[in-house]
Scaffold this motif. Structure first.
Motif, mmCIF file in Angstrom:
data_model
loop_
_atom_site.group_PDB
_atom_site.id
_atom_site.type_symbol
_atom_site.label_atom_id
_atom_site.label_comp_id
_atom_site.label_asym_id
_atom_site.label_seq_id
_atom_site.Cartn_x
_atom_site.Cartn_y
_atom_site.Cartn_z
ATOM 1 N N ALA A 1 0.836 -1.195 0.000
ATOM 2 C CA ALA A 1 0.000 0.000 0.000
ATOM 3 C C ALA A 1 0.871 1.246 0.000
ATOM 4 O O ALA A 1 1.989 1.244 0.519
ATOM 5 N N LEU A 2 0.342 2.312 -0.575
ATOM 6 C CA LEU A 2 0.969 3.617 -0.486
ATOM 7 C C LEU A 2 0.822 4.151 0.935
ATOM 8 O O LEU A 2 -0.072 3.710 1.678
ATOM 9 N N PRO A 3 1.650 5.088 1.363
ATOM 10 C CA PRO A 3 1.495 5.643 2.713
ATOM 11 C C PRO A 3 0.107 6.207 2.976
ATOM 12 O O PRO A 3 -0.449 6.043 4.075
ATOM 13 N N SER A 4 -0.493 6.868 1.986
ATOM 14 C CA SER A 4 -1.838 7.407 2.173
ATOM 15 C C SER A 4 -2.869 6.289 2.336
ATOM 16 O O SER A 4 -3.813 6.412 3.120
ATOM 17 N N GLU A 5 -2.700 5.197 1.585
ATOM 18 C CA GLU A 5 -3.618 4.061 1.716
ATOM 19 C C GLU A 5 -3.460 3.387 3.072
ATOM 20 O O GLU A 5 -4.443 2.905 3.655
ATOM 21 N N LEU A 6 -2.250 3.349 3.578
ATOM 22 C CA LEU A 6 -2.020 2.783 4.903
ATOM 23 C C LEU A 6 -2.768 3.575 5.963
ATOM 24 O O LEU A 6 -3.470 2.993 6.809
ATOM 25 N N LEU A 7 -2.639 4.899 5.963
ATOM 26 C CA LEU A 7 -3.296 5.724 6.975
ATOM 27 C C LEU A 7 -4.811 5.637 6.859
ATOM 28 O O LEU A 7 -5.514 5.608 7.876
ATOM 29 N N THR A 8 -5.334 5.580 5.645
ATOM 30 C CA THR A 8 -6.771 5.430 5.464
ATOM 31 C C THR A 8 -7.255 4.107 6.031
ATOM 32 O O THR A 8 -8.319 4.030 6.664
ATOM 33 N N TYR A 9 -6.473 3.042 5.828
ATOM 34 C CA TYR A 9 -6.829 1.728 6.373
ATOM 35 C C TYR A 9 -6.837 1.753 7.900
ATOM 36 O O TYR A 9 -7.745 1.202 8.535
ATOM 37 N N PHE B 1 0.833 -16.529 8.558
ATOM 38 C CA PHE B 1 -0.017 -15.500 7.994
ATOM 39 C C PHE B 1 -0.933 -16.036 6.900
ATOM 40 O O PHE B 1 -0.622 -17.002 6.222
ATOM 41 N N LYS B 2 -2.060 -15.354 6.744
ATOM 42 C CA LYS B 2 -2.943 -15.514 5.602
ATOM 43 C C LYS B 2 -2.761 -14.304 4.700
ATOM 44 O O LYS B 2 -2.632 -13.177 5.175
ATOM 45 N N PHE B 3 -2.790 -14.529 3.385
ATOM 46 C CA PHE B 3 -2.577 -13.464 2.426
ATOM 47 C C PHE B 3 -3.924 -12.987 1.892
ATOM 48 O O PHE B 3 -4.737 -13.788 1.454
ATOM 49 N N ARG B 4 -4.129 -11.691 1.933
ATOM 50 C CA ARG B 4 -5.387 -11.091 1.489
ATOM 51 C C ARG B 4 -5.117 -9.800 0.723
ATOM 52 O O ARG B 4 -4.054 -9.211 0.823
ATOM 53 N N LYS B 5 -6.117 -9.358 -0.028
ATOM 54 C CA LYS B 5 -6.071 -8.049 -0.662
ATOM 55 C C LYS B 5 -6.443 -6.982 0.344
ATOM 56 O O LYS B 5 -7.337 -7.171 1.168
ATOM 57 N N GLY B 6 -5.781 -5.821 0.248
ATOM 58 C CA GLY B 6 -6.161 -4.698 1.077
ATOM 59 C C GLY B 6 -7.396 -3.986 0.549
ATOM 60 O O GLY B 6 -7.839 -4.237 -0.584
ATOM 61 N N ASP B 7 -7.944 -3.088 1.357
ATOM 62 C CA ASP B 7 -9.128 -2.352 0.929
ATOM 63 C C ASP B 7 -8.865 -1.579 -0.354
ATOM 64 O O ASP B 7 -9.774 -1.356 -1.155
ATOM 65 N N TRP B 8 -7.639 -1.121 -0.560
ATOM 66 C CA TRP B 8 -7.289 -0.310 -1.728
ATOM 67 C C TRP B 8 -7.256 -1.114 -3.017
ATOM 68 O O TRP B 8 -7.189 -0.542 -4.092
ATOM 69 N N GLN C 1 -9.210 0.849 12.886
ATOM 70 C CA GLN C 1 -8.602 0.895 14.216
ATOM 71 C C GLN C 1 -9.653 0.745 15.311
ATOM 72 O O GLN C 1 -10.774 1.222 15.211
ATOM 73 N N VAL C 2 -9.266 0.042 16.361
ATOM 74 C CA VAL C 2 -10.035 -0.064 17.598
ATOM 75 C C VAL C 2 -9.036 0.122 18.733
ATOM 76 O O VAL C 2 -7.958 -0.466 18.716
ATOM 77 N N TYR C 3 -9.365 0.955 19.698
ATOM 78 C CA TYR C 3 -8.433 1.221 20.785
ATOM 79 C C TYR C 3 -8.100 -0.073 21.530
ATOM 80 O O TYR C 3 -8.992 -0.851 21.850
ATOM 81 N N PRO C 4 -6.818 -0.328 21.820
ATOM 82 C CA PRO C 4 -5.639 0.456 21.426
ATOM 83 C C PRO C 4 -4.950 -0.168 20.204
ATOM 84 O O PRO C 4 -4.527 -1.318 20.249
ATOM 85 N N THR C 5 -4.839 0.551 19.111
ATOM 86 C CA THR C 5 -4.165 0.081 17.906
ATOM 87 C C THR C 5 -2.746 0.631 17.854
ATOM 88 O O THR C 5 -2.514 1.790 18.195
ATOM 89 N N ASN C 6 -1.807 -0.201 17.435
ATOM 90 C CA ASN C 6 -0.405 0.196 17.319
ATOM 91 C C ASN C 6 0.020 0.138 15.860
ATOM 92 O O ASN C 6 -0.168 -0.887 15.197
ATOM 93 N N LEU C 7 0.583 1.217 15.358
ATOM 94 C CA LEU C 7 1.094 1.300 14.001
ATOM 95 C C LEU C 7 2.609 1.448 14.074
ATOM 96 O O LEU C 7 3.118 2.452 14.577
ATOM 97 N N VAL C 8 3.318 0.441 13.578
ATOM 98 C CA VAL C 8 4.780 0.439 13.587
ATOM 99 C C VAL C 8 5.254 0.669 12.160
ATOM 100 O O VAL C 8 5.004 -0.155 11.279
ATOM 101 N N ILE C 9 5.922 1.777 11.918
ATOM 102 C CA ILE C 9 6.433 2.132 10.602
ATOM 103 C C ILE C 9 7.933 1.886 10.591
ATOM 104 O O ILE C 9 8.677 2.516 11.349
ATOM 105 N N CYS C 10 8.369 0.960 9.758
ATOM 106 C CA CYS C 10 9.777 0.562 9.722
ATOM 107 C C CYS C 10 10.575 1.505 8.824
ATOM 108 O O CYS C 10 11.210 1.090 7.845
#
Length: 267
Positions: A11-19, A257-264, A24-33
């Protein structure tokens, strides 16, 4: 018990943030490498910035300035109407949902593999509390439909060009990630960064191992089995290859892991 980890299409960075804002449900953690500056530069290159129009210059207050005499001139045609501005990207619109959700997403920037493993070892962090002494209840959907997420962005790319670029190195990190998600009772989601030049024809893919799909080619990259492997010159080719046995990155993740398509990528 959290659901099985997911590996989504890049995903693009913008698609990541939209996802993240949508799921998100509290508490969600986003780790950007990546480093913070690198991620923001990629994000700004994707999101079109609104044009800041300069205001007209203020009138001259000098009363002694020469004023030319007024002469009659033929009427001129009206200037053309300005073109309508393009619509803003949804991330640039501060909706109530976006403001409320972003306040309770823990974002961490991790620039090296060593920092990532140290973070996963100490995960989960202490729970945050609101002003009333308890965690905020942010649920915009039916209870139980969503679960807190541990989203990892750019994990595979973080290992490239390091001594951990191998099945051994990736396996150690992924095992620590899955354990951290289980320990923190979060659903693990792995997303790699998509480059604009990587776009191509798509194929339907669900379930186990993705194959021969431009969107999934990050999982088809081959890595050596052990750390410390060296590259050798390819036979009758300018490309170099790893010495010894290699394995696809996707097979390392397929254990958990299971492989899936993202919302984008879902039409």
């Amino acid at each position: 018990m959290p659901s099985p980890p997911l590996a989504l299409t890049p995903a693009l960075p913008s698609e990541l943030l939209t996802y993240v804002l949508a799921h998100q449900v509290y508490p969600t953690n986003l780790v950007i490498c990546q480093s913070r500056d690198t991620f923001l530069a990629s994000l700004l290159s994707i999101i079109p910035q609104p044009i800041q129009r300069q205001p007209p210059p203020p009138p001259d207050d000098n009363t002694n300035a020469f004023v030319p005499p007024i002469t009659e001139e033929p009427e001129e045609a009206l200037p053309p109407e300005p073109e309508p501005e393009p619509p803003q990207h949804p991330l640039l619109t501060p909706s109530l949902h976006q403001i409320a959700s972003s306040r309770h997403v823990n974002v961490v920037f991790i620039p090296t593999v060593s920092h990532l493993r140290a973070y996963l070892t100490a995960f989960p962090p202490p729970k945050e509390k609101d002003e009333n002494g308890g965690p905020p209840e942010l649920r915009f959907d039916k209870p139980g439909k969503k679960v807190p997420l541990l989203i990892m962005y750019g994990l595979v790319d973080l290992h490239k060009n390091t001594s951990e670029w191998s099945a051994q190195g990736l396996g150690n990190t992924v095992a620590g990630l899955v354990e951290a998600g289980w320990r923190g009772e979060k659903k693990v989601v792995v997303i790699e960064e998509r480059k604009v030049e990587d776009d191509g024809e798509e194929m339907d893919i669900e379930g186990e191992q993705p194959k021969r799909n431009p969107r999934w080619k990050v999982w088809e990259e081959r890595v050596p089995m052990l750390n410390g492997s060296v590259k050798r010159a390819g036979f009758e080719s300018e490309d170099s290859a790893w010495s010894g046995r290699t394995i696809e990155v996707g097979r390392i993740f397929a254990r958990w892991f299971k492989f899936r398509k993202g919302d984008w990528d879902i039409e």
